[in-house]
Enzyme design. Structure first.
Site, short mmCIF file in Angstrom:
data_model
loop_
_atom_site.label_atom_id
_atom_site.label_comp_id
_atom_site.label_asym_id
_atom_site.label_seq_id
_atom_site.Cartn_x
_atom_site.Cartn_y
_atom_site.Cartn_z
N ASP A 1 25.32 59.49 62.18
CA ASP A 1 25.33 60.80 62.82
C ASP A 1 25.19 60.62 64.32
OD1 ASP A 1 24.74 63.78 61.33
OD2 ASP A 1 24.61 63.67 63.51
N LYS B 1 18.16 63.47 64.04
CA LYS B 1 18.43 63.54 62.60
C LYS B 1 18.34 62.13 61.98
CE LYS B 1 21.58 67.10 61.79
NZ LYS B 1 22.98 67.50 61.71
N GLU C 1 23.53 74.89 47.84
CA GLU C 1 22.23 74.70 48.46
C GLU C 1 21.17 75.13 47.45
OE1 GLU C 1 21.81 76.26 52.40
OE2 GLU C 1 23.75 75.49 53.02
N PHE D 1 27.55 85.47 39.40
CA PHE D 1 28.23 85.96 40.62
C PHE D 1 28.68 87.41 40.49
CE2 PHE D 1 28.30 82.79 43.99
CZ PHE D 1 27.57 81.82 43.34
N LEU D 2 28.04 88.14 39.55
CA LEU D 2 28.21 89.60 39.51
C LEU D 2 26.91 90.25 39.96
CD1 LEU D 2 30.26 90.36 36.25
CD2 LEU D 2 31.06 90.34 38.62
N GLY E 1 24.58 93.69 45.59
CA GLY E 1 23.50 93.80 46.56
C GLY E 1 24.02 93.70 47.97
N CYS F 1 28.76 78.57 54.13
CA CYS F 1 30.00 78.18 53.45
C CYS F 1 30.91 79.36 53.13
CB CYS F 1 29.68 77.43 52.17
SG CYS F 1 28.70 75.96 52.49
N LYS G 1 32.52 81.55 56.15
CA LYS G 1 33.48 80.86 57.04
C LYS G 1 34.65 80.27 56.25
CE LYS G 1 32.15 76.20 56.78
NZ LYS G 1 32.99 75.15 56.28
N LYS H 1 19.78 82.98 50.66
CA LYS H 1 19.52 83.04 49.22
C LYS H 1 18.19 82.36 48.97
CE LYS H 1 21.84 78.84 47.62
NZ LYS H 1 22.85 78.30 46.74
#
Ligand code: UGA
Length: 427
Positions: free
Chosen positions: A26, A31, A150, A248-249, A252, A259, A262, A321
């Site tokens: 990196d 990091k 994630e 994924f229903l 809200g 991710c 974008k 989330k």
């Protein structure tokens, strides 16, 4: 492993866990320093243990030197970010290009590079051409997209639903990938070997489908609200059909993170460039529905408080989330910011994302507990479905709040309990 952000650090640690010798590279020395000491610079359950174990075993090291990487690697993975370009929808490939420019001139022989970053279709061809101008050796590029979530990154990497590899004809990439992923392939993990354009598109199509599913249920939620219907019961009832599926229903405040937002914009831009107008139009609508949820939540909060000017609003949740400290394009933080801009005092709390939120929105009031955030609040908004919020006792919140309105932005709270305790529940 070129790039040690979310994807690169996780993939590096997990490849070492499979028994490979891994060097993470990196440009960010801090990091590299943290990872070398076995410290993960973000919140990801389970990853610190895997990282530490493999650093201590000597299978995993980190460096800032591309020269060292070129000498070390039999196979190189590209795992840098592809953010949205400023002022445009398209993906910015500057980090991917810079990895190729930094690595390829140091290569001492023919090499295989597997790309993991999410890229617009056609990128592998561009990188291949770019590398040709930088070395006399043969550099074979293949695309090997990543589907980790994630909060579940380790298990998604070590036990993926599938492996996808886009290859050039006649190359060695498939053989190399079969060696790298041997333990997974031995467990019969589905392995799709395609051309590079298909592999690049598999990834963005998967994310576009998930985003479309969320925006679909959110568009249905709008109809439910107007008609006095219950979108959660509706999702349960349509979701049992295995062709539809309940996941994924979750209606809200919509999707956020580093991710989905974008990626659908980059896919939208690329589809437009390719003249594929329907995908462009579909994703535009998916994005518009999603962003509209945030505005709608501000309207609901205003309605509950009478006016936002001078109101006190508690916001529970900042992360995009639960089980994450990521606040990139987080609906929760975005809504908190909009409510504050309209004159309310906003007190926020999140179990993990406080530091990241403070950096992005320093002017919000940050509480040290959920109950402290609710002190004197006219309305309490739950915008990230952390378990500890779902388990809050209505009486305890009632003892400190001024108003009695709970606004559930994730359809996650036990409505009956709150109503029984005298709260007005809105969603
Ligand atoms: C997403 C994909 O799920 C991964 O497969 C992919 O590898 C990853 O992007 C990536 O491209 O790197 P992630 O960003 O970790 O993973 O988050 P998700 O779990 O997909 O959630 C995205 C957003 O959608 C969150 O804000 C979540 O709250 C929201 N969501 C999810 C809903 O609003 N409703 C739902 O029903 C589900």
């Amino acid at each position: 492993m070129l790039g040690t952000g979310y994807l690169g650090a996780t993939h590096a640690a997990c490849m070492a866990e499979l028994g490979h010798d891994v060097l993470g590279v990196d440009v960010d020395a801090s990091k590299v320093g943290a990872l070398s000491e076995g410290k993960v610079p973000f919140h990801e359950p389970g990853l610190p243990a895997v990282l530490r174990r493999n650093v201590e075993a000597g299978r995993l090291r980190f460096t800032t030197s591309y020269e060292e990487a070129a000498e070390f690697g039999e196979v190189h993975f590209i795992a840098v970010g592809t953010p949205q370009r400023k002022g445009e929808f398209a993906a910015d490939l500057k980090y991917v290009n810079s990895v190729v420019d930094s690595l390829v001139p140091h290569l001492r022989g023919d090499t295989v590079i597997l790309g993991k970053s999410t890229v617009p279709v056609g990128t592998t061809d561009l990188l291949r051409a770019r590398a040709r101008g930088l070395t006399g050796h043969t550099v074979e590029f293949a695309w090997n997209p990543e589907f980790l979530r994630e909060g579940h990154a380790v298990v998604d990497t070590l036990e993926p639903d599938r492996l996808v590899l886009g290859v050039e004809e006649g190359g060695r990439a498939e053989e190399v990938a079969r060696q790298v992923y041997a333990p997974m392939l031995a467990r019969d993990t589905p392995f799709f070997v395609t051309d590079t354009a298909t592999a690049e598109l598999v990834k963005v199509s998967a994310n576009a489908f998930l985003a479309t599913k969320i925006s679909f249920i959110n568009a249905v939620a709008e109809v439910c609200e107007a008609a006095g219907a219950d979108v959660v019961a509706l999702a349960d009832a349509i979701g049992v059909d295995s062709r539809i599926g309940r996941r994924f229903l979750g209606a809200g405040v919509g999707f956020g993170g580093g991710c989905l937002p974008k990626d659908i914009r980059a896919f939208m831009a690329r589809s437009g460039e390719l003249g594929a107008g329907h995908m462009h139009g579909l994703l535009r609508e998916v994005d518009a529905i999603n962003m509209g949820r945030r505005t709608r939540m501000v309207d609901v909060a205003r309605d509950a408080c009478g006016t936002l000017l001078g109101a006190k609003v508690a916001v529970l949740g900042c992360a995009f989330k639960p089980d994450s400290d990521d606040v990139r394009d987080s609906p929760a933080l975005n809504i908190a910011g909009q409510i504050q801009l309209q004159g309310a005092a906003v007190s926020v709390y999140d179990p993990e994302a406080m530091d990241n939120s403070r950096r992005l929105f320093p002017t919000l009031d940050y509480a040290t507990t959920a109950l402290e955030a609710c002190e004197g609040a006219d309305a309490v908004l739950v915008l990230t479905e952390w378990r500890q919020f779902r388990e809050l006792a209505p009486a305890a919140v009632g003892a400190v709040a001024r108003g009695r309105t709970l606004i559930d932005g994730r359809n996650c709270m036990p409505r009956g309990e709150w109503e029984a305790a005298g709260w007005t529940y809105r969603t």
